[in-house]
Design a protein around this motif. Structure first.
Motif, PDB file in Angstrom:
ATOM      1  N   MET A  86      20.410  36.949 -13.410  1.00 20.15           N
ATOM      2  CA  MET A  86      21.025  35.833 -12.725  1.00 20.15           C
ATOM      3  C   MET A  86      20.469  34.500 -13.216  1.00 20.15           C
ATOM      4  SD  MET A  86      20.992  37.334  -8.825  1.00 20.15           S
ATOM      5  CE  MET A  86      21.912  35.910  -8.194  1.00 20.15           C
ATOM      6  N   ALA A  87      21.262  33.462 -13.010  1.00 26.65           N
ATOM      7  CA  ALA A  87      20.791  32.115 -13.294  1.00 26.65           C
ATOM      8  C   ALA A  87      19.746  31.708 -12.243  1.00 26.65           C
ATOM      9  CB  ALA A  87      21.961  31.129 -13.280  1.00 26.65           C
ATOM     10  N   LEU A  88      19.014  30.655 -12.520  1.00 32.16           N
ATOM     11  CA  LEU A  88      18.034  30.139 -11.571  1.00 32.16           C
ATOM     12  C   LEU A  88      18.687  29.916 -10.208  1.00 32.16           C
ATOM     13  CD1 LEU A  88      15.167  28.869 -11.117  1.00 32.16           C
ATOM     14  CD2 LEU A  88      16.229  26.680 -11.706  1.00 32.16           C
ATOM     15  N   GLN A  89      18.053  30.429  -9.148  1.00 34.98           N
ATOM     16  CA  GLN A  89      18.618  30.340  -7.804  1.00 34.98           C
ATOM     17  C   GLN A  89      17.708  29.543  -6.876  1.00 34.98           C
ATOM     18  OE1 GLN A  89      21.629  32.062  -6.838  1.00 34.98           O
ATOM     19  NE2 GLN A  89      21.741  32.241  -9.081  1.00 34.98           N
ATOM     20  N   ARG A  90      18.297  28.653  -6.081  1.00 39.52           N
ATOM     21  CA  ARG A  90      17.581  28.129  -4.924  1.00 39.52           C
ATOM     22  C   ARG A  90      17.925  29.038  -3.758  1.00 39.52           C
ATOM     23  NH1 ARG A  90      17.719  22.256  -1.725  1.00 39.52           N
ATOM     24  NH2 ARG A  90      16.764  23.099   0.172  1.00 39.52           N
ATOM     25  N   TYR A  91      16.899  29.662  -3.192  1.00 40.19           N
ATOM     26  CA  TYR A  91      17.101  30.605  -2.091  1.00 40.19           C
ATOM     27  C   TYR A  91      15.952  30.368  -1.115  1.00 40.19           C
ATOM     28  CZ  TYR A  91      18.873  35.015  -0.079  1.00 40.19           C
ATOM     29  OH  TYR A  91      19.436  35.969   0.739  1.00 40.19           O
ATOM     30  N   ASP A  92      16.206  29.530  -0.098  1.00 40.50           N
ATOM     31  CA  ASP A  92      15.159  29.185   0.864  1.00 40.50           C
ATOM     32  C   ASP A  92      14.735  30.411   1.673  1.00 40.50           C
ATOM     33  OD1 ASP A  92      15.654  26.728  -0.129  1.00 40.50           O
ATOM     34  OD2 ASP A  92      16.566  25.894   1.682  1.00 40.50           O
ATOM     35  N   TRP A 107      14.018  30.868  -7.505  1.00 38.96           N
ATOM     36  CA  TRP A 107      13.761  32.213  -8.008  1.00 38.96           C
ATOM     37  C   TRP A 107      14.548  32.465  -9.299  1.00 38.96           C
ATOM     38  CZ3 TRP A 107      10.390  34.638  -4.658  1.00 38.96           C
ATOM     39  CH2 TRP A 107      10.353  34.146  -3.348  1.00 38.96           C
ATOM     40  N   SER A 108      13.997  33.330 -10.129  1.00 44.75           N
ATOM     41  CA  SER A 108      14.695  33.801 -11.326  1.00 44.75           C
ATOM     42  C   SER A 108      14.844  35.314 -11.203  1.00 44.75           C
ATOM     43  CB  SER A 108      13.889  33.451 -12.591  1.00 44.75           C
ATOM     44  OG  SER A 108      14.533  33.957 -13.751  1.00 44.75           O
ATOM     45  N   PRO A 109      16.003  35.810 -10.748  1.00 41.59           N
ATOM     46  CA  PRO A 109      16.155  37.236 -10.429  1.00 41.59           C
ATOM     47  C   PRO A 109      16.795  38.045 -11.572  1.00 41.59           C
ATOM     48  CG  PRO A 109      17.383  35.770  -8.925  1.00 41.59           C
ATOM     49  CD  PRO A 109      17.082  35.018 -10.172  1.00 41.59           C
ATOM     50  N   VAL A 110      16.430  39.321 -11.627  1.00 41.59           N
ATOM     51  CA  VAL A 110      17.066  40.305 -12.503  1.00 41.59           C
ATOM     52  C   VAL A 110      17.269  41.573 -11.681  1.00 41.59           C
ATOM     53  CG1 VAL A 110      16.862  41.725 -14.569  1.00 41.59           C
ATOM     54  CG2 VAL A 110      16.005  39.390 -14.594  1.00 41.59           C
ATOM     55  N   ASN A 111      18.456  42.149 -11.768  1.00 40.51           N
ATOM     56  CA  ASN A 111      18.756  43.388 -11.056  1.00 40.51           C
ATOM     57  C   ASN A 111      19.147  44.462 -12.070  1.00 40.51           C
ATOM     58  OD1 ASN A 111      18.534  42.256  -8.318  1.00 40.51           O
ATOM     59  ND2 ASN A 111      20.319  41.049  -8.931  1.00 40.51           N
ATOM     60  N   THR A 155      21.377  21.490 -10.074  1.00 40.23           N
ATOM     61  CA  THR A 155      22.773  21.206 -10.430  1.00 40.23           C
ATOM     62  C   THR A 155      23.225  22.069 -11.596  1.00 40.23           C
ATOM     63  OG1 THR A 155      22.573  18.925  -9.665  1.00 40.23           O
ATOM     64  CG2 THR A 155      24.380  19.424 -11.174  1.00 40.23           C
ATOM     65  N   ARG A 156      22.345  22.189 -12.622  1.00 46.42           N
ATOM     66  CA  ARG A 156      22.713  23.027 -13.779  1.00 46.42           C
ATOM     67  C   ARG A 156      22.895  24.478 -13.361  1.00 46.42           C
ATOM     68  NH1 ARG A 156      22.603  18.524 -15.318  1.00 46.42           N
ATOM     69  NH2 ARG A 156      24.694  18.811 -14.487  1.00 46.42           N
ATOM     70  N   ALA A 157      22.026  24.944 -12.476  1.00 46.09           N
ATOM     71  CA  ALA A 157      22.125  26.329 -12.016  1.00 46.09           C
ATOM     72  C   ALA A 157      23.442  26.560 -11.284  1.00 46.09           C
ATOM     73  CB  ALA A 157      20.945  26.674 -11.118  1.00 46.09           C
ATOM     74  N   ARG A 158      23.826  25.596 -10.422  1.00 42.87           N
ATOM     75  CA  ARG A 158      25.091  25.724  -9.700  1.00 42.87           C
ATOM     76  C   ARG A 158      26.265  25.717 -10.669  1.00 42.87           C
ATOM     77  NH1 ARG A 158      25.043  24.260  -4.241  1.00 42.87           N
ATOM     78  NH2 ARG A 158      27.294  24.605  -4.340  1.00 42.87           N
ATOM     79  N   GLU A 159      26.210  24.865 -11.686  1.00 44.98           N
ATOM     80  CA  GLU A 159      27.286  24.814 -12.680  1.00 44.98           C
ATOM     81  C   GLU A 159      27.399  26.134 -13.437  1.00 44.98           C
ATOM     82  OE1 GLU A 159      26.331  21.462 -15.048  1.00 44.98           O
ATOM     83  OE2 GLU A 159      27.181  20.000 -13.642  1.00 44.98           O
ATOM     84  N   ILE A 160      26.237  26.708 -13.788  1.00 48.63           N
ATOM     85  CA  ILE A 160      26.248  27.994 -14.495  1.00 48.63           C
ATOM     86  C   ILE A 160      26.849  29.074 -13.605  1.00 48.63           C
ATOM     87  CG2 ILE A 160      24.771  29.816 -15.428  1.00 48.63           C
ATOM     88  CD1 ILE A 160      22.892  27.582 -16.401  1.00 48.63           C
ATOM     89  N   GLN A 161      26.484  29.075 -12.326  1.00 47.44           N
ATOM     90  CA  GLN A 161      27.030  30.068 -11.407  1.00 47.44           C
ATOM     91  C   GLN A 161      28.544  29.927 -11.276  1.00 47.44           C
ATOM     92  OE1 GLN A 161      24.736  29.240  -7.937  1.00 47.44           O
ATOM     93  NE2 GLN A 161      22.836  29.882  -8.900  1.00 47.44           N
ATOM     94  N   GLU A 162      29.020  28.688 -11.172  1.00 45.24           N
ATOM     95  CA  GLU A 162      30.460  28.464 -11.050  1.00 45.24           C
ATOM     96  C   GLU A 162      31.185  28.903 -12.319  1.00 45.24           C
ATOM     97  OE1 GLU A 162      30.779  24.355 -10.123  1.00 45.24           O
ATOM     98  OE2 GLU A 162      30.007  24.580  -8.066  1.00 45.24           O
ATOM     99  N   PHE A 163      30.580  28.635 -13.487  1.00 43.09           N
ATOM    100  CA  PHE A 163      31.185  29.060 -14.742  1.00 43.09           C
ATOM    101  C   PHE A 163      31.241  30.585 -14.818  1.00 43.09           C
ATOM    102  CE2 PHE A 163      30.541  30.563 -19.098  1.00 43.09           C
ATOM    103  CZ  PHE A 163      31.672  30.037 -19.719  1.00 43.09           C
TER     104      PHE A 163
END
Length: 409
Positions: A86-92, A107-111, A155-163
C-alpha cells in the motif's frame, strides 16, 4: 537444524517488525510482540477481534480513509492471492490510556497471502512500518517545515490512492470485457465426444482471467471423426485473447474441410502471417478416427500430445513437428503422422504452461505429465483432468497460461 526443531511461534513473536496474522474474515489470529508495543494494547484486546473494531477510523477526521484503504487491500489479497503493498497511509490510533483522544500516525503497510493446502488464502500477513517520526521535525516539536512536509506527503499519498482506485476500476472493466470474449471464443460444447472429453483453462496469475491459450473440438465432415486442437499465442490479457479467438476460429473452420491435420495447419499458418500479434504462435491438431482406432496429427512448434494406452504405456506424439505457425513467409506443406489406439486409451493435449518451469529442463515436466496421466488413466476424463492440474500446477498459481484437453478413446 530440521524444520521440526524450529519453534515458529517463537520466531513469529521475535520478528523485528510490526506483524499480525489476519483471517479471511478480517479477524486477528495473532500479533507479534512488536505489534503490541507499537499499538500500546494487550494481546487480549486484539487477538480474536475484528480488525476494524480494534482500529477504526478517527471519528474526528471526516477525511479519514485509512480503514477503507486497508480493508480494500486485504480484500485484494483474499481475492487474488497476491501480495499488496500500500501507499503511505495516515491512520490515526486511539490512545489506549486516554479514550477519545486520537494520535496522528503514519504507516507503510504490506499485506501478503498465506495459502492453505487447497490453494486458497488461509491467512493474511499484515506487516506495517510506523513512519510517524519521519513526518516530524527532528529534536522536538513539529516545526513549520515539518508540517509542510507532512501535508505534502499526505496529499501525495491520497493522490496515489485515488489513482490506484481509478486504475482498479479500469482493470475491472477490462476484465469484464475479457471474460465476455473468453466465453464467446472458447467452445463450451464438446461436439460428439460428450462425456468422453474434459477441457480445462487456467490463465496465468494476474492475467485478467483470460489468456492466449486455446482449445477446440470439432466434428469432421463426412463422419471422419473428431478434430481436437490446442494452441498458444504469446502474451496474456485482452490483446492475446483477441488473437487467440481469430486463430481458433480459423483452425476450427479449416479442420472441418481439410484432408488432414497438416493441411489444416497449412491454412492456419498462412492466416497467421497476416494477423498482428500472431508472431511465434503454436498449435497442434489431431484427427481422431474412432471407427478404425487411428489418430492423425500435426504440430506447429507445439508440445507433443501424449497418448496413454490402456496398459499404461505412454506414447509421445512427436513424429510430425514443424516450426510455429508464422515461421515461413511462404509456407510449405507441413508433416503429419498416424498412430493407432485401442479401447480405454487416453489422449492429452496441452499448452506449455502445464509442463514448463523456470530453471528446469522441459523433459522433467513432460515426464511429470506422463507419470500423472499413467497413474490416473482409469479415472473418468473430468477427474483425470483435475488430478493432472492439481499435481502439475503450482498451488500459488501459474506464471504462464495453461489449456488442457483430455479425451477417452
Amino acid at each position: 537444524m530440521s524444520d521440526t526443531s524450529i519453534d515458529y511461534a517463537a520466531v513469529f513473536q521475535a520478528l523485528p517488525g510490526v506483524v499480525a496474522l489476519v483471517t479471511p474474515d478480517l479477524v486477528f489470529a495473532d500479533v507479534n510482540e512488536e505489534f503490541l508495543g507499537v499499538s500500546g494494547r494487550r494481546r487480549e484486546e486484539i487477538v480474536g477481534r475484528y480488525f476494524f473494531d480494534v482500529f477504526p477510523d478517527n471519528p474526528n477526521d471526516r477525511a479519514a480513509t485509512g480503514m477503507r484503504n486497508l480493508a480494500a487491500s486485504l480484500r485484494r489479497v483474499l481475492d487474488t492471492g497476491e501480495r499488496d503493498a500500500m501507499a503511505l497511509q495516515r491512520y490515526d490510533v486511539e490512545d489506549p490510556e486516554r479514550p477519545g483522544e486520537w494520535q496522528v500516525r503514519y504507516w507503510s503497510p504490506v499485506n501478503a497471502p498465506v495459502l492453505g493446502p487447497d490453494g486458497k488464502v488461509a491467512l493474511v500477513v499484515h506487516r506495517v512500518e510506523e513512519v510517524t517520526e519521519l513526518m516530524r521535525a527532528r529534536g522536538g516539536p513539529r516545526g513549520s517545515r515539518a508540517r509542510v512536509l507532512e501535508a505534502e506527503l499526505y496529499t501525495r499519498a491520497r493522490e496515489i490512492q485515488e489513482f490506484n482506485e481509478r486504475l482498479r476500476q479500469a482493470h475491472a472493466r477490462e476484465r469484464e470485457v475479457a471474460l465476455a470474449l473468453q466465453e464467446a471464443m472458447l467452445p463450451v460444447s464438446r461436439q460428439s465426444l460428450h462425456d468422453r472429453a474434459a477441457v480445462r483453462y487456467r490463465p496465468a496469475v494476474g492475467a485478467l482471467n483470460v489468456c492466449g491459450d486455446w482449445y477446440d473440438l470439432v466434428d469432421l465432415v463426412g463422419g471422419r471423426g473428431v478434430g481436437v486442437s490446442v494452441g498458444d499465442v504469446v502474451g496474456h490479457g485482452l490483446g492475446a485473447a483477441c488473437v487467440m479467438g481469430q486463430l481458433r476460429s480459423a483452425l476450427s473452420a479449416a479442420s472441418r474441410v481439410a484432408e488432414g491435420p497438416a493441411q489444416a495447419l497449412d491454412v492456419l499458418g498462412r492466416y497467421a502471417n497476416v494477423i498482428e500479434g500472431a508472431e511465434s504462435a503454436t498449435a497442434v491438431t489431431t484427427f481422431i478416427d474412432f471407427e478404425h482406432g487411428r489418430i492423425t496429427y500435426s504440430s506447429a512448434g507445439h508440445p507433443p500430445p501424449m497418448l496413454v494406452h490402456a496398459d499404461g504405456r505412454v506414447e509421445c506424439l512427436d513424429k510430425a513437428t514443424d516450426p510455429p505457425l508464422d515461421a515461413r513467409p511462404d509456407p510449405i506443406p507441413r508433416p503429419q503422422a498416424t498412430t493407432t489406439f485401442g479401447a480405454g486409451a487416453t489422449l492429452a493435449l496441452y499448452t506449455d504452461g502445464l509442463v514448463e518451469r523456470r530453471h528446469e529442463d522441459v523433459d522433467i515436466g513432460l515426464a511429470r505429465l506422463a507419470d500423472s496421466l499413467t497413474r490416473h488413466r482409469e479415472e473418468d476424463p473430468e477427474t483425470l483432468a483435475d488430478a493432472v492440474l492439481a499435481e502439475l500446477l503450482p498451488t500459488s498459481g501459474a506464471t504462464d497460461d495453461t489449456a488442457l484437453v483430455i479425451v477417452r478413446l
